[in-house]
Enzyme design. Structure first.
Site, PDB file in Angstrom:
ATOM      1  N   PHE A  30       0.819  -1.213   0.000  1.00  0.00           N
ATOM      2  CA  PHE A  30       0.000   0.000   0.000  1.00  0.00           C
ATOM      3  C   PHE A  30       0.854   1.266   0.000  1.00  0.00           C
ATOM      4  O   PHE A  30       0.603   2.192  -0.736  1.00  0.00           O
ATOM      5  CB  PHE A  30      -0.905   0.017   1.246  1.00  0.00           C
ATOM      6  CG  PHE A  30      -2.167  -0.790   1.094  1.00  0.00           C
ATOM      7  CD1 PHE A  30      -2.503  -1.389  -0.108  1.00  0.00           C
ATOM      8  CD2 PHE A  30      -3.037  -0.933   2.168  1.00  0.00           C
ATOM      9  CE1 PHE A  30      -3.678  -2.128  -0.243  1.00  0.00           C
ATOM     10  CE2 PHE A  30      -4.217  -1.679   2.040  1.00  0.00           C
ATOM     11  CZ  PHE A  30      -4.533  -2.266   0.836  1.00  0.00           C
ATOM     12  N   ASP A 101      -2.701 -12.853   1.160  1.00  0.00           N
ATOM     13  CA  ASP A 101      -2.355 -13.554  -0.083  1.00  0.00           C
ATOM     14  C   ASP A 101      -2.099 -15.052   0.058  1.00  0.00           C
ATOM     15  O   ASP A 101      -1.944 -15.756  -0.944  1.00  0.00           O
ATOM     16  CB  ASP A 101      -1.147 -12.879  -0.742  1.00  0.00           C
ATOM     17  CG  ASP A 101       0.053 -12.752   0.196  1.00  0.00           C
ATOM     18  OD1 ASP A 101       0.279 -13.664   1.014  1.00  0.00           O
ATOM     19  OD2 ASP A 101       0.767 -11.732   0.109  1.00  0.00           O
ATOM     20  N   HIS A 116      -5.888 -10.246   8.851  1.00  0.00           N
ATOM     21  CA  HIS A 116      -6.830  -9.580   7.943  1.00  0.00           C
ATOM     22  C   HIS A 116      -7.514 -10.541   6.979  1.00  0.00           C
ATOM     23  O   HIS A 116      -8.046 -10.124   5.959  1.00  0.00           O
ATOM     24  CB  HIS A 116      -6.107  -8.452   7.188  1.00  0.00           C
ATOM     25  CG  HIS A 116      -5.682  -7.333   8.091  1.00  0.00           C
ATOM     26  ND1 HIS A 116      -4.694  -6.431   7.775  1.00  0.00           N
ATOM     27  CD2 HIS A 116      -6.128  -6.975   9.334  1.00  0.00           C
ATOM     28  CE1 HIS A 116      -4.555  -5.563   8.776  1.00  0.00           C
ATOM     29  NE2 HIS A 116      -5.393  -5.880   9.735  1.00  0.00           N
ATOM     30  N   SER A 186       4.576  -1.162   7.502  1.00  0.00           N
ATOM     31  CA  SER A 186       4.762   0.231   7.926  1.00  0.00           C
ATOM     32  C   SER A 186       4.313   0.412   9.370  1.00  0.00           C
ATOM     33  O   SER A 186       4.565   1.436   9.971  1.00  0.00           O
ATOM     34  CB  SER A 186       3.976   1.157   6.995  1.00  0.00           C
ATOM     35  OG  SER A 186       2.623   0.771   6.965  1.00  0.00           O
ATOM     36  N   ASN A 208      12.800  -3.733   7.365  1.00  0.00           N
ATOM     37  CA  ASN A 208      11.851  -2.981   6.551  1.00  0.00           C
ATOM     38  C   ASN A 208      12.613  -2.058   5.613  1.00  0.00           C
ATOM     39  O   ASN A 208      13.582  -1.435   6.011  1.00  0.00           O
ATOM     40  CB  ASN A 208      10.913  -2.157   7.442  1.00  0.00           C
ATOM     41  CG  ASN A 208       9.594  -1.870   6.773  1.00  0.00           C
ATOM     42  OD1 ASN A 208       8.868  -2.808   6.418  1.00  0.00           O
ATOM     43  ND2 ASN A 208       9.284  -0.618   6.553  1.00  0.00           N
ATOM     44  N   ILE A 226      13.424  -7.684   2.402  1.00  0.00           N
ATOM     45  CA  ILE A 226      13.310  -8.797   3.354  1.00  0.00           C
ATOM     46  C   ILE A 226      13.675 -10.150   2.720  1.00  0.00           C
ATOM     47  O   ILE A 226      14.251 -11.010   3.382  1.00  0.00           O
ATOM     48  CB  ILE A 226      11.907  -8.806   4.009  1.00  0.00           C
ATOM     49  CG1 ILE A 226      11.888  -9.728   5.214  1.00  0.00           C
ATOM     50  CG2 ILE A 226      10.814  -9.147   3.003  1.00  0.00           C
ATOM     51  CD1 ILE A 226      10.767  -9.458   6.169  1.00  0.00           C
TER      52      ILE A 226
END
Ligand code: CNA
Length: 236
Positions: A30, A101, A116, A186, A208, A226
């Protein structure tokens, strides 16, 4: 301290991750420069993937969702694979992800808490029947159940609550970990991001690409990709 040393010394690692874990698998996140938030849509993405938008403009929701949030051909990358290897070696107890995913499971991870939800689960809002991803990818417009009801992805949209069971399991895993690795997130989406505060163990690592806005007090911070970082880790 080096990440390798931290991993060597730990026996109950928990990984907490986000969209950055899957960008090297070709799924946009995002908030990166080329992430979904910097692309131009008729409505801001956070508005499209909200409960209100899903309810009021279902067809437009599905247009965006099919186009930008479903990647059926994406394959796990080095980060997903190394995390699965660490679990198999008995060093990692859980992966807690904000991603939807399914790539951790595709890599072989077993204890995955999907805060989520997942694009792979879809259900009829009328009769409750579950459908696989193909119910969304192999249809056009608004996917409908055989009973005529509306099919909804089992993902947590903005304005929706996380499942209590997932929060409880995540808190328990984080609170009993000796090492927490936060990666590819984030850390701004709540309540998920707040869960890392339950960590009370020895080593905290952050991997990150961009710097986080919150101070995590980590023992090691690596601002790099990563997949690259995990590909260099050895599982002893
Ligand atoms: P985000 O806010 O987009 O942040 C991603 C973070 O990852 C950024 O700080 C980047 O700098 C960093 N990053 C990007 N690529 C890499 C990389 N290769 N290596 C290391 N770091 C990298 O995403 P969050 O997960 O923090 O935000 C939470 C939302 C995004 C959740 O609700 C997710 O469901 C949602 N999301 C999920 C997916 C997915 O399932 N793959 C994709 C896009 C968005």
């Amino acid at each position: 301290m080096e990440l390798q040393e931290i991993i060597d010394k730990s026996s109950r690692i928990v990984f907490f991750g986000g969209a950055g874990v899957s960008t090297e698998s070709g799924i946009p996140d995002f908030r990166s420069a080329d992430g979904l938030y910097s692309q131009k849509y008729k409505y801001p993405p956070e508005q499209i993937v909200s409960h209100t938008f899903f309810t009021q403009r279902t067809e437009e929701f599905y247009e965006f969702y099919r186009d930008r949030m479903i990647f059926p051909d994406a394959k796990p990358n080095a980060a997903h694979l190394k995390l699965a290897e660490l679990e198999k070696a008995g060093k990692l107890s859980a992966v807690i992800t904000q991603n939807i995913d399914g790539l951790h499971q595709a890599a072989g991870s077993r204890n995955v808490i999907e805060l989520h939800g997942s694009v792979h689960r879809n259900y009829c809002t009328k009769c409750g029947k579950f459908y696989p991803l193909s119910a969304v990818t192999e249809t056009d417009g608004i996917p409908k159940c055989e009973c005529g009801g509306l099919i909804k992805p089992d993902v947590v949209l903005y304005e929706e609550s996380l499942k209590t069971e997932d929060i409880e399991n995540a808190v328990q895993e984080i609170a009993s970990a000796d090492c927490l690795i936060i990666g590819g997130t984030s850390l701004v989406v709540y309540p998920a991001a707040g869960l890392v505060r339950y960590f009370n163990g020895k080593y905290l690592a952050v991997i990150n690409k961009s710097e986080l806005h919150t101070d995590t007090n980590a023992d090691v911070v690596i601002n790099d990709s990563i997949g690259k970082v995990f590909s260099e880790i050895k599982v002893n």
